[in-house]
Write an enzyme that holds these catalytic residues in place. Structure first.
Site, PDB file in Angstrom:
ATOM      1  N   GLU A   1       0.825  -1.222   0.000  1.00  0.00           N
ATOM      2  CA  GLU A   1       0.000   0.000   0.000  1.00  0.00           C
ATOM      3  C   GLU A   1       0.855   1.266   0.000  1.00  0.00           C
ATOM      4  OE1 GLU A   1      -2.797  -0.567  -0.887  1.00  0.00           O
ATOM      5  OE2 GLU A   1      -2.824  -2.685  -0.389  1.00  0.00           O
ATOM      6  N   GLY A   2       1.954   1.215  -0.720  1.00  0.00           N
ATOM      7  CA  GLY A   2       2.880   2.335  -0.776  1.00  0.00           C
ATOM      8  C   GLY A   2       3.938   2.185   0.292  1.00  0.00           C
TER       9      GLY A   2
END
Length: 567
Positions: A429-430
């Site tokens: 998620e980044g």
């Protein structure tokens, strides 16, 4: 020691640290009364402790596997997921129009915290569905909403996000997946996606994939990407499942941790898909899901940290080894260094939980009031929460292994599983580096105004505490002032200089917020003062060195030749 859901700690933070009462006081969330919040947290805690936690070790020892093109999940996962779905936990914050409860994100995130601490591999499945629900609520057509949202909200179907390709990770704009119009309002989706969490399973009859792909007239880069709904089985207008779509699982990844969660390589071969949102605007729609997931991943970091801490504490209270001047039982918890580790672990878990719930409250207040200031605060806190909370998950799990000593390195004790499971959290998620760059880049595009407002609040809180805890209040106030000066220096730097110090700046910001949370907690309950002292006197002082790093710029990093790095 079996996992025990931290209901009491969550309730204390909601009531005394992050201002959940302000959320409940709005017309939008008037139903979120103290009695309802207590009932929800208590029941979610019971499910997490009694039903989900026993599955955690099973998922690690019996990983999801691919048999004849179908994914077979770990023993007990089907029953565990059924409990989550039938209890309405997937749709807690979803729109009541499609069967959701419409409750605040702060309550939903509290449940994420407990369920991920109990069994993160299984909790990942509803986590992704929640994010997909929010993306569809904001961007999908009425027809797609009516068809998919009731099934996703109930947990009957599940959702995924498909971004990453073998050659396109953080650089999503490099993707090669294609979407060809079929002339009937649908599209033929072709391409391969990797790292797709719960891309297939035997827990739900349909898996709904949100897939990024490029239309024939899509420009290069992220501005030419569109988003499509691509279900495993194509439903009719009534939601009855029809033909199998042209997609399949190529393989499952063999991972360091979260073994119970199938991470799939997905192949789409002209699969039928429906456009979500406007053409070429797919990244905006997908970011709705990603931002939701980023905060949920923050809660996962806190949840795993909580579980690792409980596991280590139980061992320290039981393991007899050596003696200290203060020995009463002869257990290792009486050793100063073990006590130091446990104290700092608990202090950072509390700080991280408070930061994550502060972000959730800001999102809820944005929803309820549409205030630009609340929106800016939520945006500012999201990367801080995602990065700090997941770093804390790894740090606390690491210390948990250390407390076990040599036995922590032995898989049978279970200590290592928390560390293996936590290690993905700063990556997906980044990555946390991306979160830090987002903080000092996009989130400082206002010249630091949102940051300065938050720093002002920290200093007002410190002033309010001076009468009762003058030394702690002074330390927090001074750290916040140093953060203000560091922020002023940061916004004056070139972007790449900011990026070079971004990770250090983010942790400094988080430590100041953590000190603020602990100070508020001590004011509300003086018995929490000793824990506040651990945070403020032992951990918060790191902020000075971190802010020095943040000012250093990028020049010294690029002065290193490849030869020196390779030496």
């Amino acid at each position: 020691m079996p996992y025990r859901a931290p209901v009491k700690d969550l309730r204390f933070i909601l009531d005394h640290v992050v201002g959940f009462a302000d959320v409940a006081a709005t017309a939008r969330f008037a139903d979120a009364t103290p009695e309802m919040a207590e009932a929800i947290l208590t029941e979610a805690g019971r499910i997490s402790t009694d039903i989900l936690a026993p599955l955690n070790r099973l998922g690690d020892m019996h990983p999801a596997r691919l048999e004849n093109g179908a994914v077979v999940t770990a023993p007990g996962f089907a029953e565990g997921y059924r409990t989550i779905a039938t209890g309405g936990w997937v749709g807690m914050s979803a729109s009541p129009e499609y069967g959701g409860m419409g409750l605040p994100i702060a309550l939903s995130l509290s449940v994420d915290d407990m369920m991920s601490g109990a069994c993160i591999s299984l909790q990942l499945k509803p986590l992704l569905s929640k994010g997909q629900i929010e993306a569809l609520e904001h961007h999908a057509s009425d027809e797609i909403k009516a068809l998919y949202l009731p099934k996703l909200t109930s947990g009957e179907w599940s959702g995924t996000m498909n971004l990453t390709e073998p050659h396109a990770g953080t650089d999503v704009g490099a993707l090669r997946s294609k979407a060809e119009p079929k002339g009937d309002g649908t599209y033929a989706i072709s391409g391969q996606k990797i790292f797709i969490t719960w891309g297939e399973s035997d827990l739900t009859p349909n898996v709904c994939h949100l897939v990024l792909a490029r239309l024939p007239d899509g420009a290069a880069g992220t501005k030419g990407i569109s988003l499509f709904m691509v279900p495993k089985f194509i439903p009719d207008d009534a939601g009855n499942l029809g033909a199998r779509n042209s997609l399949r699982v190529v393989s499952l990844e063999h991972k360091l941790g979260v073994h119970g969660s199938p991470t799939c390589v997905m192949q789409f071969d002209g699969a039928t898909g429906w456009l979500v949102g406007e053409p070429h605007k797919g990244m905006a729609a997908m970011f709705t899901m990603m931002n939701n997931a980023r905060l949920s991943v923050a809660a996962q970091g806190v949840g795993v940290a909580e579980a690792a801490l409980q596991h280590a504490l139980a061992y320290a209270m039981d393991r007899k080894q050596g003696a200290t001047p203060l020995s009463k039982t002869g257990t290792i918890i009486e050793h100063a260094d073990v006590r130091r580790m446990l104290a700092t672990m608990r202090a950072e878990v509390f700080a991280a939980r408070s930061i994550a719930l502060s972000c959730a409250v800001a999102i809820d207040m944005t929803t309820a009031t549409d205030s630009p200031d609340w929106r800016a605060r939520a945006a500012l806190l999201t990367p801080i929460a995602k990065a700090y909370c997941t770093d804390v998950g790894c740090k606390v799990a690491h210390e948990g292994v250390q407390i076990y000593g040599g036995m922590g390195f032995i898989e049978e004790t279970g200590a290592a599983q928390f560390l293996r499971d936590a290690r993905i959290l700063p990556i997906y998620e980044g990555t946390n580096g991306i979160q830090a760059m987002d903080l000092v880049g996009r989130k400082m595009a206002d010249g630091g105004e949102a940051a300065f407002r938050l720093i002002d609040e920290v200093q007002r809180g410190a002033e309010a505490a001076r009468g009762q805890f003058p030394d702690l209040a002074g330390d927090v106030w001074s750290a916040a002032e140093a953060l203000r000066e560091g922020t002023e220096a940061l916004v004056g730097q070139d972007l790449n200089d900011r990026f070079a110090g971004a990770a250090a700046y983010l942790r400094a910001f988080a430590l100041v917020l953590g000190g603020h949370a602990h100070l508020k907690a001590a004011l509300a309950d003086p018995e929490r003062e000793p824990l506040a002292r651990v945070m403020i006197r032992r951990l918060l002082p790191e902020h000075a060195a971190l802010l020095t790093q943040a000012r250093e710029g990028a020049g010294g990093l690029y002065a290193l030749s490849y030869d020196i790095l390779a030496a």
